[in-house]
Design an enzyme around this catalytic site. Structure first.
Site, PDB file in Angstrom:
ATOM      1  N   THR A  12      -5.320  -4.012  -2.251  1.00  0.00           N
ATOM      2  CA  THR A  12      -4.756  -3.642  -0.941  1.00  0.00           C
ATOM      3  C   THR A  12      -4.746  -2.129  -0.722  1.00  0.00           C
ATOM      4  OG1 THR A  12      -3.352  -5.580  -0.939  1.00  0.00           O
ATOM      5  CG2 THR A  12      -2.662  -3.800   0.478  1.00  0.00           C
ATOM      6  N   SER A  58      -8.175 -11.124  -6.849  1.00  0.00           N
ATOM      7  CA  SER A  58      -8.300 -12.565  -7.110  1.00  0.00           C
ATOM      8  C   SER A  58      -9.705 -12.887  -7.619  1.00  0.00           C
ATOM      9  CB  SER A  58      -7.999 -13.370  -5.846  1.00  0.00           C
ATOM     10  OG  SER A  58      -6.674 -13.134  -5.453  1.00  0.00           O
ATOM     11  N   ASP A  89      -2.405  -8.661  -7.251  1.00  0.00           N
ATOM     12  CA  ASP A  89      -2.334 -10.108  -7.533  1.00  0.00           C
ATOM     13  C   ASP A  89      -2.620 -10.448  -8.994  1.00  0.00           C
ATOM     14  OD1 ASP A  89      -1.709 -10.525  -4.910  1.00  0.00           O
ATOM     15  OD2 ASP A  89      -3.648 -11.348  -4.310  1.00  0.00           O
TER      16      ASP A  89
HETATM   17  N1  ASP Z   1      -4.947  -9.443  -2.598  1.00  0.00           N
HETATM   18  C1  ASP Z   1      -4.711  -8.111  -3.086  1.00  0.00           C
HETATM   19  C2  ASP Z   1      -5.379  -7.966  -4.447  1.00  0.00           C
HETATM   20  O1  ASP Z   1      -4.819  -8.362  -5.430  1.00  0.00           O
HETATM   21  C3  ASP Z   1      -3.251  -7.848  -3.165  1.00  0.00           C
HETATM   22  C4  ASP Z   1      -2.862  -6.460  -3.615  1.00  0.00           C
HETATM   23  O2  ASP Z   1      -3.666  -5.586  -3.863  1.00  0.00           O
HETATM   24  O3  ASP Z   1      -1.659  -6.192  -3.693  1.00  0.00           O
HETATM   25  O4  ASP Z   1      -6.474  -7.473  -4.515  1.00  0.00           O
END
Ligand code: ASP
Length: 338
Positions: A12, A58, A89
């Site tokens: 993110t 992910s 994540d």
């Molecule tokens: N979906 C994002 C990831 O893990 C969530 C984050 O960065 O906090 O890449």
């Protein structure tokens, strides 16, 4: 001047909103730099290595963990510390995996990211990034203050293989339920030295092989034989059994027999608790006595993330099942309290 390598994998922190679809997608490092002009004011020699493609975490897997470890190995002599920008994540999995891959680590590897993209006004990304860099650069008598793989998030520094992603909405995204924090950022950076690993005497060794052929069986009252057999009779080499309380399971004969059969067919079974805090204590109750007798391995107070990555790592090193069982029950990188 202290040299730090920033490794940008994605997450993110560097994402932007795709105006066409309205979803967050990874974006390149340049926009991180533009949003944090403070980086130029830090008195460190910073270099950046960007992954290609940039990932939502992910999509991380053991091959990418291995690429990360190889990159660190290649740049190890040149830099004093490393900051890895990573999605939150699966950050605890990557941090745990790196801790096992990097034996005799003497330099800081600080993973961080954020809950809001760096371009947003209320972002947590700037503080996380700037303090992670400070931690990676901190030395005491010429040696790294924190020679560990750790996660910095929301003013706290955690041992990586003790951390879990705890909250998907709050800035306080991580916790370390069974081990104290290593440092805290307030007006000053306070390091809790008693909890930080000592500097190793041996040189760094990097291990990049994993065997990911494991299965996970999370118990719940009423679980069917069909659901249990789908794992115990499958072709996996090891099973992580997520049990109740201090490592307890149902004593139903069919269930106990399914575990016995799995062990007889050379599968390793590791018992970890579904509780966030506390430890497995095999043999404490009647409901775990049989597990202990049949040779189920205790994961003690390990997190799920540390258990899975440690198992994949040990199985990838070509050890016998007896050796893996022995290492699983002892702390090899500070990941458990036996
Ligand atoms: N979906 C994002 C990831 O893990 C969530 C984050 O960065 O906090 O890449």
């Amino acid at each position: 001047m202290t040299k730090i390598l920033i490794i940008y994998t994605g997450g993110t922190i560097g994402m932007v909103n795709d105006p066409k679809t309205g979803v967050l997608i990874p974006f390149d490092f340049k926009q991180i730099q533009q949003n944090v002009p403070e980086l130029a004011r830090l008195n460190y020699d910073l270099d950046v290595y960007s992954f290609d493609p940039i990932l939502d975490s992910s999509n991380m897997d053991p091959l990418i963990w291995a690429d990360l470890a190889k990159l660190i190995q290649e740049k190890y002599e040149e830099f004093d510390g490393f900051v890895i920008l990573h999605g939150s994540d699966t950050m605890s999995f990557t941090a745990s995996a790196l801790s096992f891959m990097l034996e005799n680590l003497s330099k800081p590897i600080v993973l961080t990211g954020s809950q809001l993209p760096i371009g947003e006004i209320r972002t947590d990304a700037k503080e996380n990034l700037i303090t992670a860099l400070e931690i990676a650069a901190t030395k005491k008598q010429g040696k790294a203050m924190v020679p560990e793989v750790c996660i910095y998030f929301d003013y706290q520094l955690f041992r990586g293989n003790r951390s879990i992603k705890y909250n998907s909405e709050k800035f306080e995204a991580f916790r370390s339920p069974n081990y104290p924090i290593l440092a805290e950022a307030g007006v000053n950076l306070s390091f809790y030295k008693n909890y930080i690993s000592r500097q190793p005497v041996e040189p760094l060794k990097v291990h990049t092989n994993f065997n990911a052929n494991i299965g996970v069986l999370k118990l719940y009252p009423g679980i069917s034989a069909q659901a249990v057999y789908a794992i115990t009779k499958s072709g996996v080499d090891a099973i992580v059994l997520e049990t109740f309380g201090s490592g307890n399971t149902t004593t139903a004969a069919w269930f106990i027999e399914s575990l016995r059969e799995a062990i007889a067919s050379n599968k390793l079974i590791i018992d970890i608790t579904q509780c966030q805090r506390g430890s497995v204590a095999l043999g404490k109750y009647e409901t775990s006595k049989q597990l202990q007798q049949m040779g189920i391995i205790s994961g003690y107070d390990m997190t799920f993330e540390a258990t899975v990555t440690k198992l994949m790592y040990l199985m990838g090193q070509g050890y016998s099942n007896a050796e893996i069982a022995r290492f699983m029950e002892q702390s090899i990188r500070g990941e458990l309290t036996a």
